[in-house]
Design an enzyme around this catalytic site. Structure first.
Site, PDB file in Angstrom:
ATOM      1  N   PRO A  86       0.835  -1.208   0.000  1.00 18.30           N
ATOM      2  CA  PRO A  86       0.000   0.000   0.000  1.00 18.30           C
ATOM      3  C   PRO A  86       0.871   1.259   0.000  1.00 18.30           C
ATOM      4  O   PRO A  86       1.730   1.421   0.864  1.00 18.30           O
ATOM      5  CB  PRO A  86      -0.787  -0.104   1.308  1.00 18.30           C
ATOM      6  CG  PRO A  86      -0.556  -1.467   1.832  1.00 18.30           C
ATOM      7  CD  PRO A  86       0.693  -1.990   1.223  1.00 18.30           C
ATOM      8  N   GLU A  87       0.657   2.106  -0.962  1.00 21.06           N
ATOM      9  CA  GLU A  87       1.368   3.384  -1.034  1.00 21.06           C
ATOM     10  C   GLU A  87       0.420   4.495  -0.575  1.00 21.06           C
ATOM     11  O   GLU A  87      -0.749   4.226  -0.269  1.00 21.06           O
ATOM     12  CB  GLU A  87       1.838   3.629  -2.475  1.00 21.06           C
ATOM     13  CG  GLU A  87       2.883   2.635  -2.965  1.00 21.06           C
ATOM     14  CD  GLU A  87       4.253   2.843  -2.302  1.00 21.06           C
ATOM     15  OE1 GLU A  87       4.432   3.860  -1.606  1.00 21.06           O
ATOM     16  OE2 GLU A  87       5.113   1.975  -2.458  1.00 21.06           O
TER      17      GLU A  87
END
Ligand SMILES: [Zn+2]
Length: 271
Positions: free
Chosen positions: A2-3
């Site tokens: 997850p960014e």
């Protein structure tokens, strides 16, 4: 992994369903994540009302009158708001149950995430205190960025991935923003003109904003018991495209390693 756009989308996906709700119970099935889960999450959080869900860098901040729950999704974490009666599946480690019998369920197969509690003002927490500005905020602009770049000889790519300079620019977004700005990732930060650095600042903002906009289509998945909130793939111009043709000039994209991270660039368009 997850960014920042996925974390922002998670924030927007869960906030309307848990803000204003009161926690009635917490179930911890696995307390050993990257760090042990703070015991206060079981002892202090029940009975408290969720005031607000916000994001700072890649941390989700769930605030109450007595403190803040800090959640980081690590490499593989995800959150959903579902009926508390739904049987948990493998890797679904924590339920925070609310007064309407829904729960915020945390899943993390690789267990690199964290859930920490802090009673002190969140901006004083050691994970938050020294963070650079949010990339999409007005605090990150050329006037802020230019002196920081001028002070460093390091490659521009590693500078923009440094959370003390600006938060949330992950490896993919750094490569793509440098391509958009026409800057070679290895160029020394202090050897780039102000005008080009300004293009880079704008490129970072545009690319992250576009990713967040695309994530908007997945908001319903945060309350869907079947699917998982997806990580969205945007069109990539350079990242992961070694030896393929540049989308602008058709030169083969090159790959190199900067600070142990794979970096992709067009040798013709970026200098
Ligand atoms: Zn090119």
């Amino acid at each position: 992994m997850p960014e920042l756009p996925e974390v922002e989308t998670t924030c927007r996906g869960i906030a309307p369903h848990i803000e204003g709700k009161t926690v009635t119970a917490v179930i911890v099935r696995q307390k050993q994540l990257r760090w042990p889960i703070s015991p206060e999450i079981s002892t202090v959080l029940p009975g408290l009302r969720i005031n607000k869900v916000t994001r700072r860098a890649k941390y989700l901040l769930i605030s109450t009158d007595k403190g803040t729950l800090i959640i980081h999704l690590g490499m593989s974490g995800s959150l959903r708001v579902i009926d508390a009666d739904i049987t948990p599946e493998k890797h679904e480690h924590i339920d925070i149950i609310f007064n309407n019998n829904t729960c915020l369920r945390y899943k993390d197969p690789r267990r690199f995430g964290c859930l920490l509690w802090t009673p002190t003002p969140i901006n004083e927490h050691k994970l938050i205190r020294l963070l650079g500005p949010e990339p999409l905020s007005d605090a990150f602009d050329i006037d802020d960025f230019y002196p920081k770049a001028k002070a460093k000889k390091r490659p521009i790519k590693s500078l923009i991935m440094d959370g003390h300079i600006v938060v949330g620019v992950g490896n993919i977004y750094a490569s793509e923003a440098l391509f958009k700005a026409g800057i070679h990732p290895q160029r020394a930060a202090n050897n780039i003109s102000r005008a080009r650095l300004e293009r880079l600042v704008l490129a970072i903002k545009e690319i992250l904003a576009l990713a967040i906009e695309q994530g908007g289509t997945t908001l319903k998945d945060f309350v869907n018991s079947e699917g998982q909130p997806g990580y969205f793939q945007q069109t990539l111009n350079v990242y992961g495209r070694a030896k393929q043709a540049c989308t602008v000039c058709e030169s083969p994209i090159k790959q190199l390693v900067i600070a142990q991270r794979s970096t992709f660039y067009c040798p013709h368009c970026q200098h």
